[in-house]
Scaffold this motif. Structure first.
Motif, PDB file in Angstrom:
ATOM      1  N   LYS A   1      71.806  -7.004   2.035  1.00  0.00           N
ATOM      2  CA  LYS A   1      72.655  -5.827   2.129  1.00  0.00           C
ATOM      3  C   LYS A   1      73.370  -5.759   3.483  1.00  0.00           C
ATOM      4  O   LYS A   1      72.917  -6.333   4.480  1.00  0.00           O
ATOM      5  CB  LYS A   1      71.816  -4.550   1.948  1.00  0.00           C
ATOM      6  N   GLY A   2      74.462  -5.020   3.509  1.00  0.00           N
ATOM      7  CA  GLY A   2      75.171  -4.712   4.749  1.00  0.00           C
ATOM      8  C   GLY A   2      75.594  -5.944   5.525  1.00  0.00           C
ATOM      9  O   GLY A   2      76.115  -6.909   4.957  1.00  0.00           O
ATOM     10  N   PRO A   3      75.362  -5.947   6.830  1.00  0.00           N
ATOM     11  CA  PRO A   3      75.822  -7.065   7.670  1.00  0.00           C
ATOM     12  C   PRO A   3      75.113  -8.378   7.413  1.00  0.00           C
ATOM     13  O   PRO A   3      75.537  -9.418   7.905  1.00  0.00           O
ATOM     14  CB  PRO A   3      75.531  -6.568   9.099  1.00  0.00           C
ATOM     15  N   PHE A   4      74.025  -8.367   6.623  1.00  0.00           N
ATOM     16  CA  PHE A   4      73.288  -9.598   6.338  1.00  0.00           C
ATOM     17  C   PHE A   4      73.803 -10.307   5.081  1.00  0.00           C
ATOM     18  O   PHE A   4      73.409 -11.436   4.805  1.00  0.00           O
ATOM     19  CB  PHE A   4      71.797  -9.283   6.183  1.00  0.00           C
ATOM     20  N   GLU A   5      74.663  -9.648   4.359  1.00  0.00           N
ATOM     21  CA  GLU A   5      75.208 -10.241   3.143  1.00  0.00           C
ATOM     22  C   GLU A   5      76.065 -11.464   3.494  1.00  0.00           C
ATOM     23  O   GLU A   5      76.962 -11.396   4.330  1.00  0.00           O
ATOM     24  CB  GLU A   5      76.050  -9.211   2.400  1.00  0.00           C
ATOM     25  N   GLY A   6      75.748 -12.594   2.888  1.00  0.00           N
ATOM     26  CA  GLY A   6      76.522 -13.813   3.115  1.00  0.00           C
ATOM     27  C   GLY A   6      76.089 -14.633   4.306  1.00  0.00           C
ATOM     28  O   GLY A   6      76.628 -15.721   4.531  1.00  0.00           O
ATOM     29  N   ARG A   7      75.119 -14.164   5.104  1.00  0.00           N
ATOM     30  CA  ARG A   7      74.674 -14.962   6.256  1.00  0.00           C
ATOM     31  C   ARG A   7      73.142 -14.940   6.398  1.00  0.00           C
ATOM     32  O   ARG A   7      72.615 -15.012   7.496  1.00  0.00           O
ATOM     33  CB  ARG A   7      75.323 -14.485   7.548  1.00  0.00           C
ATOM     34  N   ALA A   8      72.461 -14.841   5.249  1.00  0.00           N
ATOM     35  CA  ALA A   8      71.005 -14.871   5.245  1.00  0.00           C
ATOM     36  C   ALA A   8      70.531 -15.509   3.953  1.00  0.00           C
ATOM     37  O   ALA A   8      71.232 -15.509   2.936  1.00  0.00           O
ATOM     38  CB  ALA A   8      70.426 -13.463   5.399  1.00  0.00           C
ATOM     39  N   SER A   9      69.323 -16.062   4.004  1.00  0.00           N
ATOM     40  CA  SER A   9      68.722 -16.677   2.809  1.00  0.00           C
ATOM     41  C   SER A   9      67.245 -16.312   2.776  1.00  0.00           C
ATOM     42  O   SER A   9      66.658 -15.919   3.790  1.00  0.00           O
ATOM     43  CB  SER A   9      68.898 -18.203   2.841  1.00  0.00           C
ATOM     44  N   ILE A  10      66.638 -16.440   1.585  1.00  0.00           N
ATOM     45  CA  ILE A  10      65.231 -16.100   1.419  1.00  0.00           C
ATOM     46  C   ILE A  10      64.534 -17.190   0.619  1.00  0.00           C
ATOM     47  O   ILE A  10      65.094 -17.759  -0.331  1.00  0.00           O
ATOM     48  CB  ILE A  10      65.076 -14.723   0.717  1.00  0.00           C
ATOM     49  N   GLU A  11      63.322 -17.526   1.052  1.00  0.00           N
ATOM     50  CA  GLU A  11      62.484 -18.496   0.336  1.00  0.00           C
ATOM     51  C   GLU A  11      61.091 -17.900   0.240  1.00  0.00           C
ATOM     52  O   GLU A  11      60.435 -17.715   1.266  1.00  0.00           O
ATOM     53  CB  GLU A  11      62.456 -19.832   1.079  1.00  0.00           C
TER      54      GLU A  11
ATOM     55  N   PHE B   1      73.406 -16.587  18.599  1.00  0.00           N
ATOM     56  CA  PHE B   1      74.218 -17.445  17.723  1.00  0.00           C
ATOM     57  C   PHE B   1      73.428 -18.604  17.117  1.00  0.00           C
ATOM     58  O   PHE B   1      74.005 -19.558  16.599  1.00  0.00           O
ATOM     59  CB  PHE B   1      75.459 -17.986  18.450  1.00  0.00           C
ATOM     60  N   SER B   2      72.079 -18.548  17.180  1.00  0.00           N
ATOM     61  CA  SER B   2      71.253 -19.523  16.473  1.00  0.00           C
ATOM     62  C   SER B   2      70.589 -18.816  15.287  1.00  0.00           C
ATOM     63  O   SER B   2      70.765 -17.618  15.080  1.00  0.00           O
ATOM     64  CB  SER B   2      70.206 -20.127  17.408  1.00  0.00           C
ATOM     65  N   ASP B   3      69.823 -19.570  14.468  1.00  0.00           N
ATOM     66  CA  ASP B   3      69.182 -18.995  13.283  1.00  0.00           C
ATOM     67  C   ASP B   3      67.786 -18.473  13.627  1.00  0.00           C
ATOM     68  O   ASP B   3      67.077 -19.050  14.463  1.00  0.00           O
ATOM     69  CB  ASP B   3      69.079 -20.046  12.178  1.00  0.00           C
ATOM     70  N   ALA B   4      67.410 -17.379  12.964  1.00  0.00           N
ATOM     71  CA  ALA B   4      66.089 -16.776  13.176  1.00  0.00           C
ATOM     72  C   ALA B   4      65.331 -16.740  11.863  1.00  0.00           C
ATOM     73  O   ALA B   4      65.853 -16.270  10.844  1.00  0.00           O
ATOM     74  CB  ALA B   4      66.239 -15.362  13.743  1.00  0.00           C
TER      75      ALA B   4
ATOM     76  N   THR C   1      73.056 -12.129  16.528  1.00  0.00           N
ATOM     77  CA  THR C   1      73.634 -11.533  17.726  1.00  0.00           C
ATOM     78  C   THR C   1      72.720 -10.406  18.209  1.00  0.00           C
ATOM     79  O   THR C   1      71.674 -10.145  17.598  1.00  0.00           O
ATOM     80  CB  THR C   1      75.037 -10.973  17.438  1.00  0.00           C
ATOM     81  N   GLN C   2      73.153  -9.735  19.264  1.00  0.00           N
ATOM     82  CA  GLN C   2      72.368  -8.626  19.791  1.00  0.00           C
ATOM     83  C   GLN C   2      72.212  -7.497  18.775  1.00  0.00           C
ATOM     84  O   GLN C   2      71.234  -6.753  18.811  1.00  0.00           O
ATOM     85  CB  GLN C   2      73.017  -8.087  21.069  1.00  0.00           C
ATOM     86  N   ASP C   3      73.167  -7.371  17.868  1.00  0.00           N
ATOM     87  CA  ASP C   3      73.064  -6.337  16.834  1.00  0.00           C
ATOM     88  C   ASP C   3      71.904  -6.596  15.879  1.00  0.00           C
ATOM     89  O   ASP C   3      71.417  -5.670  15.223  1.00  0.00           O
ATOM     90  CB  ASP C   3      74.367  -6.245  16.035  1.00  0.00           C
ATOM     91  N   ASP C   4      71.464  -7.853  15.781  1.00  0.00           N
ATOM     92  CA  ASP C   4      70.372  -8.198  14.871  1.00  0.00           C
ATOM     93  C   ASP C   4      68.995  -8.000  15.503  1.00  0.00           C
ATOM     94  O   ASP C   4      67.981  -8.004  14.791  1.00  0.00           O
ATOM     95  CB  ASP C   4      70.502  -9.652  14.411  1.00  0.00           C
TER      96      ASP C   4
ATOM     97  N   VAL D   1      62.556 -14.806   5.300  1.00  0.00           N
ATOM     98  CA  VAL D   1      64.002 -14.644   5.437  1.00  0.00           C
ATOM     99  C   VAL D   1      64.502 -15.442   6.642  1.00  0.00           C
ATOM    100  O   VAL D   1      63.853 -15.466   7.693  1.00  0.00           O
ATOM    101  CB  VAL D   1      64.365 -13.150   5.605  1.00  0.00           C
ATOM    102  N   THR D   2      65.666 -16.073   6.489  1.00  0.00           N
ATOM    103  CA  THR D   2      66.344 -16.760   7.591  1.00  0.00           C
ATOM    104  C   THR D   2      67.686 -16.085   7.840  1.00  0.00           C
ATOM    105  O   THR D   2      68.528 -16.019   6.935  1.00  0.00           O
ATOM    106  CB  THR D   2      66.564 -18.247   7.277  1.00  0.00           C
ATOM    107  N   LEU D   3      67.853 -15.560   9.051  1.00  0.00           N
ATOM    108  CA  LEU D   3      69.119 -14.943   9.465  1.00  0.00           C
ATOM    109  C   LEU D   3      69.929 -15.973  10.237  1.00  0.00           C
ATOM    110  O   LEU D   3      69.409 -16.626  11.152  1.00  0.00           O
ATOM    111  CB  LEU D   3      68.859 -13.709  10.338  1.00  0.00           C
ATOM    112  N   GLN D   4      71.191 -16.095   9.908  1.00  0.00           N
ATOM    113  CA  GLN D   4      72.049 -17.117  10.514  1.00  0.00           C
ATOM    114  C   GLN D   4      72.918 -16.518  11.619  1.00  0.00           C
ATOM    115  O   GLN D   4      73.439 -15.421  11.483  1.00  0.00           O
ATOM    116  CB  GLN D   4      72.926 -17.760   9.442  1.00  0.00           C
TER     117      GLN D   4
END
Length: 286
Positions: free
Chosen positions: A75-85, A37-40, A95-98, A89-92
């Protein structure tokens, strides 16, 4: 001054003739570990030879390969909870699925080497959960008893320590100790329990990610074996078996268990009897 001006055209000529670097891709962290539940942050850095607008793609490996970032969109489960610079990439709120292995791909069609890639592995750490504990309520002296403790969800796997009446049980220091502790799989084993092992036991799970968690304590009572009662019960059982055996033998000897005993002769017809008295049924003429 004249010498410097003489060498300058040569330097420029060498720079023009030297080959340019093709597309290169790298990461400053190939293994990323973050708590659930933290950002990667998955870093990806690249350098191209000529192409100023290379195509950036992120993919996730699994049973197959799925897109994370493609054609300028997540795409998919990353839509709306990730950003790119750049290409990082930063995943917000991971969870274990990531968790898994990701690949950053840079495609530069104008370069002599037009494709480069780098891999980043994401591990999502999970703090301990309250472990499940199997603690018997009672046992008899001299028996082998195992107490079990397990947390199936913590990552990395938890290690376990046992407590009796609120005091930690120290690992045995010699081989002839009356108990064993396996901290890796959470087992406390008594080789031969005694009455002094009676107490309230609990287990603590920890893995260094979050605060340790302890299961609810449970009392285990050790009782002595009543030898006199056991001997008396064995004697009584033997006497009952002996009496039943003798009784059965006598009944069998007296024909109580005969195959024809008790059968009713329902279809039996007695033979006709001859009359003992002579009677005239007709009159004779002399």
């Amino acid at each position: 001054m004249e010498g410097t001006s003489l060498y300058l055209p040569i330097v420029i000529l060498l720079m023009q003739c030297s080959p340019s670097s093709p597309v290169t891709v790298s990461s400053n962290r190939h293994k990323v570990e973050v708590r659930e539940f933290s950002d990667a942050v998955l870093s990806c850095m690249f350098h191209t030879e000529r192409d100023q607008n290379p195509r950036i793609e992120w993919k996730k490996k699994g049973k197959g390969v799925s897109f994370v970032y493609f054609d300028g969109q997540f795409k998919g489960p990353f839509e709306g909870r990730a950003s790119i610079e750049g290409a990082t990439v930063t995943l917000q709120r991971v969870t274990q699925d990531d968790a898994g292995e990701y690949r950053c791909e840079i495609s530069a069609p104008l370069d002599s080497v037009n494709l480069g890639e780098t891999n980043v592995t994401l591990k999502v750490l999970v703090p301990p959960h309250t472990p499940s504990c199997e603690i018997p309520s009672g046992a008899v002296t001299g028996s082998v008893v195992q107490l079990r403790c397990r947390d199936q969800q913590s990552i990395p796997p938890a290690t376990y320590s046992w407590y009796k009446d609120g005091q930690q049980i120290s690992p045995p220091r010699h081989t002839n100790a009356t108990y064993l502790i396996n901290a890796r799989i959470g087992i406390l084993e008594f080789k031969s329990v005694a009455k002094e092992d009676t107490g309230r036991y609990s287990c603590l799970a920890s893995n260094g990610v979050g605060p340790p968690k302890m299961c609810e304590g449970k009392r285990m009572t050790i009782e002595d074996v009543n030898v006199s009662a056991v001997v008396a019960a064995v004697v009584v059982v033997c006497l009952v078996i002996l009496i039943c055996g003798c009784g059965g033998y006598l009944l069998h000897r007296n024909g109580f268990f005969s195959r024809h005993r008790g059968r009713s002769n329902v279809n039996y017809i007695p033979p006709p009897q001859e009359s003992t008295d002579f009677k005239h049924t007709q009159s004779f003429m002399l």
